[in-house]
Scaffold this motif. Structure first.
Motif, PDB file in Angstrom:
ATOM      1  N   LEU B 163       0.636  -1.993  -6.408  1.00 21.81           N
ATOM      2  CA  LEU B 163      -0.495  -2.915  -6.326  1.00 21.81           C
ATOM      3  C   LEU B 163      -1.667  -2.404  -7.131  1.00 21.81           C
ATOM      4  CD1 LEU B 163      -0.450  -3.755  -2.518  1.00 21.81           C
ATOM      5  CD2 LEU B 163       0.802  -4.821  -4.389  1.00 21.81           C
ATOM      6  N   SER B 164      -2.464  -3.341  -7.625  1.00 18.22           N
ATOM      7  CA  SER B 164      -3.632  -2.921  -8.399  1.00 18.22           C
ATOM      8  C   SER B 164      -4.793  -2.555  -7.488  1.00 18.22           C
ATOM      9  CB  SER B 164      -4.041  -4.045  -9.348  1.00 18.22           C
ATOM     10  OG  SER B 164      -4.219  -5.239  -8.611  1.00 18.22           O
ATOM     11  N   ARG B 165      -4.654  -2.895  -6.191  1.00 19.88           N
ATOM     12  CA  ARG B 165      -5.694  -2.504  -5.237  1.00 19.88           C
ATOM     13  C   ARG B 165      -5.051  -2.488  -3.857  1.00 19.88           C
ATOM     14  NH1 ARG B 165      -6.527  -8.163  -6.086  1.00 19.88           N
ATOM     15  NH2 ARG B 165      -6.128  -9.192  -4.103  1.00 19.88           N
ATOM     16  N   PRO B 166      -5.584  -1.664  -2.951  1.00 20.61           N
ATOM     17  CA  PRO B 166      -4.970  -1.683  -1.623  1.00 20.61           C
ATOM     18  C   PRO B 166      -5.208  -3.044  -0.960  1.00 20.61           C
ATOM     19  CG  PRO B 166      -6.930  -0.271  -1.648  1.00 20.61           C
ATOM     20  CD  PRO B 166      -6.721  -0.761  -3.045  1.00 20.61           C
ATOM     21  N   ASP B 167      -4.159  -3.574  -0.352  1.00 22.81           N
ATOM     22  CA  ASP B 167      -4.265  -4.911   0.232  1.00 22.81           C
ATOM     23  C   ASP B 167      -3.644  -4.888   1.622  1.00 22.81           C
ATOM     24  OD1 ASP B 167      -4.280  -7.565   0.902  1.00 22.81           O
ATOM     25  OD2 ASP B 167      -3.113  -8.232  -0.833  1.00 22.81           O
ATOM     26  N   ALA B 168      -4.491  -4.982   2.646  1.00 24.65           N
ATOM     27  CA  ALA B 168      -3.988  -4.903   4.016  1.00 24.65           C
ATOM     28  C   ALA B 168      -3.149  -6.109   4.382  1.00 24.65           C
ATOM     29  CB  ALA B 168      -5.163  -4.779   4.979  1.00 24.65           C
ATOM     30  N   THR B 169      -3.223  -7.191   3.604  1.00 27.85           N
ATOM     31  CA  THR B 169      -2.452  -8.387   3.959  1.00 27.85           C
ATOM     32  C   THR B 169      -1.109  -8.423   3.254  1.00 27.85           C
ATOM     33  OG1 THR B 169      -3.379  -9.694   2.152  1.00 27.85           O
ATOM     34  CG2 THR B 169      -4.573  -9.694   4.234  1.00 27.85           C
ATOM     35  N   PHE B 170      -0.776  -7.379   2.485  1.00 33.83           N
ATOM     36  CA  PHE B 170       0.396  -7.490   1.621  1.00 33.83           C
ATOM     37  C   PHE B 170       1.687  -7.715   2.404  1.00 33.83           C
ATOM     38  CE2 PHE B 170       2.274  -7.609  -2.358  1.00 33.83           C
ATOM     39  CZ  PHE B 170       3.417  -6.832  -2.393  1.00 33.83           C
ATOM     40  N   LEU B 171       1.801  -7.057   3.562  1.00 30.68           N
ATOM     41  CA  LEU B 171       3.036  -7.271   4.330  1.00 30.68           C
ATOM     42  C   LEU B 171       3.143  -8.724   4.784  1.00 30.68           C
ATOM     43  CD1 LEU B 171       3.362  -4.028   6.455  1.00 30.68           C
ATOM     44  CD2 LEU B 171       4.747  -4.774   4.527  1.00 30.68           C
ATOM     45  N   HIS B 172       1.980  -9.336   5.085  1.00 29.70           N
ATOM     46  CA  HIS B 172       2.000 -10.759   5.461  1.00 29.70           C
ATOM     47  C   HIS B 172       2.464 -11.603   4.279  1.00 29.70           C
ATOM     48  CE1 HIS B 172       0.169 -10.591   9.416  1.00 29.70           C
ATOM     49  NE2 HIS B 172      -0.753  -9.771   8.965  1.00 29.70           N
ATOM     50  N   VAL B 173       2.021 -11.220   3.094  1.00 21.79           N
ATOM     51  CA  VAL B 173       2.404 -11.973   1.899  1.00 21.79           C
ATOM     52  C   VAL B 173       3.914 -11.959   1.717  1.00 21.79           C
ATOM     53  CG1 VAL B 173       2.274 -11.976  -0.619  1.00 21.79           C
ATOM     54  CG2 VAL B 173       0.208 -11.678   0.725  1.00 21.79           C
ATOM     55  N   LEU B 174       4.536 -10.831   2.083  1.00 21.80           N
ATOM     56  CA  LEU B 174       5.982 -10.731   1.898  1.00 21.80           C
ATOM     57  C   LEU B 174       6.757 -11.457   2.991  1.00 21.80           C
ATOM     58  CD1 LEU B 174       6.379  -7.117   0.587  1.00 21.80           C
ATOM     59  CD2 LEU B 174       6.576  -9.270  -0.634  1.00 21.80           C
ATOM     60  N   GLN B 175       6.032 -12.139   3.842  1.00 29.48           N
ATOM     61  CA  GLN B 175       6.680 -12.965   4.854  1.00 29.48           C
ATOM     62  C   GLN B 175       6.535 -14.440   4.449  1.00 29.48           C
ATOM     63  OE1 GLN B 175       5.990 -15.942   7.281  1.00 29.48           O
ATOM     64  NE2 GLN B 175       4.164 -14.802   6.722  1.00 29.48           N
ATOM     65  N   ALA B 467     -12.720  -4.545   4.338  1.00 28.75           N
ATOM     66  CA  ALA B 467     -11.804  -4.695   5.482  1.00 28.75           C
ATOM     67  C   ALA B 467     -10.364  -4.765   5.003  1.00 28.75           C
ATOM     68  CB  ALA B 467     -12.171  -5.937   6.275  1.00 28.75           C
ATOM     69  N   ASP B 468     -10.142  -5.458   3.883  1.00 26.51           N
ATOM     70  CA  ASP B 468      -8.773  -5.598   3.393  1.00 26.51           C
ATOM     71  C   ASP B 468      -8.243  -4.326   2.765  1.00 26.51           C
ATOM     72  OD1 ASP B 468      -8.824  -9.104   2.445  1.00 26.51           O
ATOM     73  OD2 ASP B 468      -8.362  -8.070   4.319  1.00 26.51           O
ATOM     74  N   ALA B 469      -9.137  -3.385   2.499  1.00 23.43           N
ATOM     75  CA  ALA B 469      -8.656  -2.144   1.916  1.00 23.43           C
ATOM     76  C   ALA B 469      -8.190  -1.173   2.996  1.00 23.43           C
ATOM     77  CB  ALA B 469      -9.760  -1.499   1.086  1.00 23.43           C
ATOM     78  N   VAL B 470      -8.421  -1.544   4.255  1.00 20.40           N
ATOM     79  CA  VAL B 470      -7.989  -0.665   5.348  1.00 20.40           C
ATOM     80  C   VAL B 470      -6.522  -0.930   5.623  1.00 20.40           C
ATOM     81  CG1 VAL B 470      -8.346  -0.134   7.780  1.00 20.40           C
ATOM     82  CG2 VAL B 470     -10.287  -0.763   6.341  1.00 20.40           C
ATOM     83  N   THR B 471      -5.645  -0.213   4.899  1.00 20.44           N
ATOM     84  CA  THR B 471      -4.234  -0.539   5.007  1.00 20.44           C
ATOM     85  C   THR B 471      -3.501   0.298   6.037  1.00 20.44           C
ATOM     86  OG1 THR B 471      -3.829   0.992   3.210  1.00 20.44           O
ATOM     87  CG2 THR B 471      -4.049  -1.324   2.635  1.00 20.44           C
ATOM     88  N   ASP B 472      -4.138   1.310   6.548  1.00 26.79           N
ATOM     89  CA  ASP B 472      -3.481   2.177   7.526  1.00 26.79           C
ATOM     90  C   ASP B 472      -3.213   1.405   8.813  1.00 26.79           C
ATOM     91  OD1 ASP B 472      -4.372   5.426   8.955  1.00 26.79           O
ATOM     92  OD2 ASP B 472      -2.601   4.144   9.157  1.00 26.79           O
ATOM     93  N   PRO B 473      -1.924   1.248   9.186  1.00 25.73           N
ATOM     94  CA  PRO B 473      -1.623   0.451  10.382  1.00 25.73           C
ATOM     95  C   PRO B 473      -2.294   1.010  11.639  1.00 25.73           C
ATOM     96  CG  PRO B 473       0.405   1.038   9.228  1.00 25.73           C
ATOM     97  CD  PRO B 473      -0.710   1.720   8.516  1.00 25.73           C
ATOM     98  N   ALA B 474      -2.586   2.285  11.651  1.00 28.45           N
ATOM     99  CA  ALA B 474      -3.231   2.872  12.827  1.00 28.45           C
ATOM    100  C   ALA B 474      -4.651   2.381  12.979  1.00 28.45           C
ATOM    101  CB  ALA B 474      -3.218   4.396  12.712  1.00 28.45           C
ATOM    102  N   LYS B 475      -5.225   1.911  11.867  1.00 24.15           N
ATOM    103  CA  LYS B 475      -6.629   1.478  11.922  1.00 24.15           C
ATOM    104  C   LYS B 475      -6.732  -0.022  12.109  1.00 24.15           C
ATOM    105  CE  LYS B 475      -8.969   5.119   9.459  1.00 24.15           C
ATOM    106  NZ  LYS B 475      -8.943   5.417   8.039  1.00 24.15           N
ATOM    107  N   LYS B 476      -5.673  -0.661  12.601  1.00 25.48           N
ATOM    108  CA  LYS B 476      -5.635  -2.127  12.722  1.00 25.48           C
ATOM    109  C   LYS B 476      -6.827  -2.661  13.514  1.00 25.48           C
ATOM    110  CE  LYS B 476      -2.244  -4.681  14.746  1.00 25.48           C
ATOM    111  NZ  LYS B 476      -1.579  -5.935  14.889  1.00 25.48           N
ATOM    112  N   ALA B 477      -7.098  -2.019  14.654  1.00 25.20           N
ATOM    113  CA  ALA B 477      -8.173  -2.522  15.523  1.00 25.20           C
ATOM    114  C   ALA B 477      -9.509  -2.444  14.807  1.00 25.20           C
ATOM    115  CB  ALA B 477      -8.200  -1.729  16.816  1.00 25.20           C
ATOM    116  N   GLU B 478      -9.675  -1.360  14.039  1.00 23.47           N
ATOM    117  CA  GLU B 478     -10.938  -1.186  13.313  1.00 23.47           C
ATOM    118  C   GLU B 478     -11.133  -2.322  12.327  1.00 23.47           C
ATOM    119  OE1 GLU B 478     -11.383   3.141  12.236  1.00 23.47           O
ATOM    120  OE2 GLU B 478     -12.203   2.156  10.447  1.00 23.47           O
ATOM    121  N   ARG B 479     -10.040  -2.652  11.640  1.00 22.89           N
ATOM    122  CA  ARG B 479     -10.119  -3.714  10.636  1.00 22.89           C
ATOM    123  C   ARG B 479     -10.456  -5.045  11.294  1.00 22.89           C
ATOM    124  NH1 ARG B 479      -6.014  -6.960   8.477  1.00 22.89           N
ATOM    125  NH2 ARG B 479      -6.788  -8.007   6.611  1.00 22.89           N
ATOM    126  N   GLU B 480      -9.791  -5.311  12.406  1.00 16.55           N
ATOM    127  CA  GLU B 480     -10.090  -6.553  13.126  1.00 16.55           C
ATOM    128  C   GLU B 480     -11.548  -6.627  13.512  1.00 16.55           C
ATOM    129  OE1 GLU B 480      -5.855  -7.208  15.340  1.00 16.55           O
ATOM    130  OE2 GLU B 480      -7.679  -7.472  16.545  1.00 16.55           O
TER     131      GLU B 480
END
Lengths: 282, 536, 305
Positions: B163-175, B467-480
């Motif tokens: 990816l050209s930038r970190p994208d926290a939604t990328f896994l959603h895109v692959l769905q 917010a979208d750059a927070v890709t670490d799944p452990a930080k999900k709540a923080e991103r929300e």
């Protein structure tokens, strides 16, 4: 001419039709005074607790619509809409059709042929599709809808006027008058037009019936006169999904449309009978 | 000894067969689903309406999916995946047994080719933009090249996305359906007709499509997931008016009402005790809202916008649509991560609204236009809103037009107010960023965009990107939490007046069974075709 | 005769070209963008422009028209913007339903119109004659959606005699065909009545009666044979009207005909479908008019083709 009127008044159906038209005009014109409520007012108690419309009762004589508005008041104001569209749209159609038919029939030559070919073209156009396409897309307003209907309805009138004009224009006395040097405006307005008046009158009346039906159909499809202007077809459009549970919302406006079209049809047909000199008897 | 052993074997064999027979009995059977309109296409790169979306999900597989009935991401075609620490590299290992319906195994090349196809302008896919984070997207999307340099095939079963930038939604895109692998040879053979004769890899195969009348799905016997699907066949019948479909359901002729319960019969059906257990209620990832164009006076004044928020009687509007929705307080729907349960929003307060208008310099109100689409019930809702606005002195002239015309007016910026009903935003995937970018972000506030309020707050855009750059799944709540703050900020500026969140009611026949959540699956509408089953 | 047909062919081509020009112009005058509908909500401006270019919609309108006509001449009606399917396939899939509805409607029109018209003509001046006349007026003045919804409510909902709309067998066809038939039947009955009344006054009818033939035979065999011609001409015109899609009836009954296809296409500005349906309807109208005109000389010998 008085013979014709006598004939007309003797026709019971025509009288009935005229009566209904008078009632509709009365209702439409007198709506602000005759209507028990404001047609736009959405009553909170006009709906049940769960949002269903009310059937006819003491407070709302013909029931309420899906927004809690009084149906009777909306019907009265809807008469205005139908009358305005009927007169404006049909008037425009008659004017355009007469003008083009007259020019084509009188002038003939290449211009006449071109106009008639254009008429053929417009006849080949699926009318309802054309009306739908125009109405669905352009800025919705009463006048635009009237214009759309006129665009569709002028064709038949043009043809009839054309046929009559050509047959009139070839009559000997016209030729003779021409030969004597009379100028064409005089010919047109004094010798031709008066003979066309009966036809114009008949088509004006019959045309209102078709116009009202077309407007109601467009409103039924959701693309006629737009809310919140009350229109009979529009009330049916809004209430369609409730039709099995609140059929009065469909039948009262529908019958109103039927009566208006019927009465103009009866009157127009009787006029045609009365005014047609080659009448072959009922 | 031998006899005892052979007897034991026989007993075990019998037991195994009996169990197998019992399990086989639980699966099987046929289900009938009704719809009013025909399906437009089943090509995953092109299909983008709520009707074909779930059907495509059953014909095809994606790298990712959601746990049935939930919005929790799980891998599907991907047996496992890894995300690099900086969030710019995703590596997926594919299930070796996954095959296309024509028998060929799915490889990493297929994954790459299919996404390149979706991004290629010749395909005219509406979803090309979702892949913008992949390196090489600009070149591929403009047609300069067929290939996406950011997708790398490491071996036949391993593929890596750069990816050209970190994208926290990328896994959603692959769905998303747009990413689903398609067999290259079939697409090339069928060309544009692939949408009417799709060849996928999913739980069902397409058996028959009689245009305008019927589509039949049949179970894929070679499906790599065991025990899925649970039905042998699904028949979709078209041209069924919802009221007609309801009567047929009562008679036992059909199983699922694809278009839902017809509005007029809703109360009667819901209150009928015979229907207990047959109607499942759920949420939708949807909000109905009024947009106010901040570029058109007087909606450039935040007080005016707030007054509009306070003038709308949401309870009454919900009543008009028979309580099939709940009033909304904020842009996000309740089932969306990032929703703020405690936020109360603007109260219904016409007097307060009038005062705000006075403060803004409009003691006598003003005149404006309200656009709406002309399919029922939207003209009615628009008229109800019009009446509410009239109460505080705003004279809104209604313009009910064909959907395409309203969308045009919104995208051109000529519409001061738009009631979004019928065109309202439904989330592409259950993530708050999908509710921001195109409809409230600066990127959407352009000619032809869907940000009809033309609201552009650069600070919020920046926060959103962070917010979208927070890709670490452990930080999900923080991103929300970051997104939650963004949407509350938006409500302070009030470019929208959220009105309601539609509820979903799915009615099914008694013979169709399954978890309640499968009947109101947030992503699969009307039901999760792969999961529901029929009692035999 | 040959000259007539050739000249009509020439006229028809001119008319059809005119129809394509007008439809094309209307489609582009529309203040809505088909590309945005195709591209959907999440498309970036770049995607939208890409799609526009792919479909050739960024070219000047006259050039697009020329391309369209060139393809048309080769029998290619193009592909739907939204579905990507061939327009000809889509129309062909709807044709059986439309033709079936048309056949049913014409059947009912003739049934109602001929019966009522003959009945009224043979009872001139009596009450039943007047009753038929009024009924025919009502039939003509009733809006299709009212008749349709009324029939649905009474016969399908209350009496449960017919299914509540939908497409399938004869059972599904009756109510929609009847809805269309009532309106047309009104017209037909009036034309039939007046035509039959004329015919029954002719000398040869008097002769047949004098010969002692039964009245029923006189009317139904000798009279009908000549009186029916104007009605035949009207059937020709009706064919054209029905092929343009009975949008209202299809909407009320959920009948999957061409009308519904056109309606849906107009909502999303799917130009190829709109062009295809309009053209199909125009061809049907032209053919129907031709049929009507071919019959006319038999009605009125004064008219020469």
């Amino acid at each position: 001419m008085s013979d014709a009127w006598k004939k007309f008044f003797r026709n019971r159906l025509a009288l009935a039709g005229s009566l209904v038209i008078a009632l509709i005009v009365l209702g439409g014109v007198g709506a602000p005074w005759l209507a028990p409520y404001d047609p736009h007012e959405q009553f909170f108690d006009g709906l049940t607790l769960e949002g269903a419309p009310l059937p006819p009762d003491a407070k709302f004589w013909l029931g309420t619509d899906l927004l809690g508005r009084d149906l009777f008041s909306r019907l009265l104001f809807g008469a205005r809409t139908s009358l305005i569209i009927g007169i404006v749209a049909n008037g425009a159609a008659v004017v355009i059709g007469t003008f083009l038919g007259l020019v084509a029939g009188f002038v003939r030559g290449w211009l006449g042929a071109a106009i008639m070919r254009f008429t053929d073209l417009m006849m080949a156009f699926p009318a309802l599709l054309l009306a739908i396409a125009l109405a669905a897309i352009f800025n919705p307003s009463l006048w635009i809808v009237a214009l759309v209907i006129a665009m569709v309805n002028w064709v038949q009138i043009a043809r009839v006027i054309y046929t009559q004009t050509t047959s009139l224009a070839t009559r000997e006395y016209i030729e003779a008058t021409r030969a004597l040097g009379a100028n064409w405006p005089r010919l047109l307005f004094v010798h031709v037009l008066p003979h066309l008046l009966p036809t114009i009158l008949v088509w004006s009346t019959l045309g209102i019936a078709t116009t009202v039906l077309l407007e109601a159909t467009l409103s039924f499809l959701g693309i006629g006169v737009r809310p919140p202007t009350p229109s009979w077809g529009g009330i049916i459009f809004e209430s369609q999904s409730y039709f099995l549970d609140a059929p009065w919302l469909v039948f009262f406006p529908g019958i109103a449309v039927l009566l208006m079209a019927l009465s103009f049809n009866l009157v127009g047909d009787a006029l045609r009978d009365a005014l047609d000199p080659t009448q072959r008897g009922r | 000894m031998k006899t005892a052993r052979s007897m034991l074997l026989a007993i075990v064999a019998a037991a195994v067969m009996a169990t197998a027979a019992a399990t086989a009995q639980a699966a099987g059977g046929k289900m009938i689903v009704t719809f009013k309109d025909d399906v437009s296409t089943l090509d995953p790169a092109i299909g983008y309406d709520w009707q074909n979306w779930s059907m495509i999900k059953s014909l095809f597989d994606g790298l990712m999916d959601y746990k049935p009935g939930t919005t929790d991401l799980v891998p599907e075609l991907a047996q496992s995946y890894e995300i690099s620490p900086d969030g710019t590299q995703y590596t997926f290992k594919l299930h070796p047994e996954a095959k296309f319906h024509n028998g060929r195994p799915i490889t990493a090349d297929d994954v790459k080719w299919s996404i390149e196809r979706a991004v290629n302008p010749k395909t005219q896919s509406p979803g090309a933009g979702f892949f913008s984070a992949i390196k090489g997207f600009e070149e591929a999307n403009s047609g300069k090249t067929d290939k996406l340099s950011g997708i790398v095939v490491l071996d036949p079963h391993t593929v890596r996305f750069d990816l050209s930038r970190p994208d926290a939604t990328f896994l959603h895109v692959l769905q998303l359906n747009f990413s689903f692998p398609v067999p290259k040879e079939e697409v090339e053979r069928l060309g544009a007709d692939f949408g009417k004769s799709p060849v996928g890899s999913g739980a069902y195969k397409l058996k028959e499509w009689t245009l305008g009348q019927r589509i039949v799905f049949v179970r894929n016997p070679d499906y790599w997931k065991k025990d899925t699907p649970k039905l042998d066949e699904i028949e979709f019948q078209f041209g069924q008016d919802p009221s007609v479909a309801l009567l047929r359901l009562k008679k036992g002729e059909v199983d699922i009402l694809g278009d839902g319960i017809p509005p007029a019969r809703f109360l009667e059906v819901k209150n009928d005790p015979a229907n207990k257990g047959l109607i499942v209620q759920g949420n939708q990832l949807q909000t109905g809202y009024v947009t106010m164009n901040v570029k058109i006076k007087p909606f450039d004044n935040v007080k005016v916008r707030q007054a509009v928020n306070m003038a709308i009687n949401k309870e009454r509007i919900v009543k008009i649509i028979n309580n099939r929705a709940v009033p909304a307080t904020q842009p996000l729907p309740p089932s969306m991560p990032g929703y703020d349960k405690n936020y109360k929003g603007y109260p219904y307060d016409p007097e307060g609204a009038k005062k705000l208008l006075k403060d803004a310099g409009f003691p006598n109100g003003f005149e404006t236009e309200l656009y709406a689409n002309n399919t029922d019930p939207n003209p009615r809702i628009a008229q109800a809103i019009q009446q509410d606005l009239a109460t505080i002195g705003i004279k809104a002239n209604l313009k009910t037009l064909a959907q395409s015309a309203v969308i045009q007016a919104g995208g051109d910026g000529t519409a001061p107010m738009i009631w979004s009903g019928g065109m309202a935003w439904i989330a592409d995937f259950p993530d708050p960023s999908d509710f921001y970018g195109p409809i409230l972000g600066c990127g959407g506030a352009v000619q032809g965009g869907w940000n009809w309020s033309w609201y552009c707050n650069k600070d919020l855009d920046k926060l959103g990107a962070e917010a979208d750059a927070v890709t670490d799944p452990a930080k999900k709540a923080e991103r929300e939490e970051m997104w939650r703050k963004i949407f509350i900020k938006i409500m302070d500026d009030a470019p929208w007046a959220p009105v309601f969140n539609e509820l979903r009611f799915t009615m099914h026949s008694p013979r169709v069974k399954g978890e309640d959540s499968w009947f109101v699956d947030p992503v699969h509408i009307p039901v999760h075709y792969d999961e529901v089953y029929v009692a035999q | 005769m040959l000259r007539f047909l050739l000249s009509r062919l020439g006229q028809s081509v001119f008319i059809l070209i005119g129809v394509t020009v007008i439809t094309f112009a209307l489609a582009f005058l529309v203040p809505a963008d088909p590309v945005r509908m195709i591209a959907g909500r999440s498309a970036s401006p770049a995607t939208v422009e890409n799609i526009r270019h792919q479909l050739g919609l960024d070219r000047p309108v006259p050039e697009q028209y020329v391309r369209y006509v060139t393809r048309l001449v080769h029998g290619d009606l193009g592909r739907s913007y939204m579905q990507k399917t061939q327009v000809s396939t889509l129309i062909a899939s709807r044709l059986p339903a439309t033709l079936l509805l048309m056949a049913g409607a014409i059947f009912f029109e003739l049934l109602i119109g001929l019966t009522a018209g003959i009945w009224a003509a043979t009872r001139r001046g009596h009450f039943s004659d007047q009753a038929v006349m009024v009924a025919s007026f009502v039939g003509v003045s009733a809006p299709q959606f009212l008749v349709g919804l009324l029939l649905l409510y009474v016969f399908a909902n209350l009496l449960n005699l017919f299914p509540l709309g939908g497409y399938g067998d004869l059972h599904h066809l009756i109510l929609p065909a009847l809805t269309l038939g009532i309106g047309g039947g009104g017209w037909y009955s009036r034309v039939m009545r007046s035509s039959m009344a004329d015919v029954l006054r002719q000398d040869y009818i008097r002769t047949a009666r004098a010969k002692g033939l039964k009245e029923r035979k006189v009317v139904l065999v000798h009279g009908l044979r000549n009186a029916i011609l104007p009605v035949v001409a009207m059937v020709g015109l009706d064919i054209g009207i029905f092929m343009s899609g009975a949008v209202v009836v299809e909407s009320v009954y959920g009948w999957p005909g061409i009308g519904q296809l056109a309606w849906q296409a107009i909502q999303v500005i799917d130009i190829p479908i709109i062009m295809g349906v309009t053209l199909t309807a125009a061809v049907a109208i032209v053919l129907g008019n031709l049929l009507a005109d071919l019959v006319t000389p038999f009605i009125d010998p004064r008219v020469r083709l």
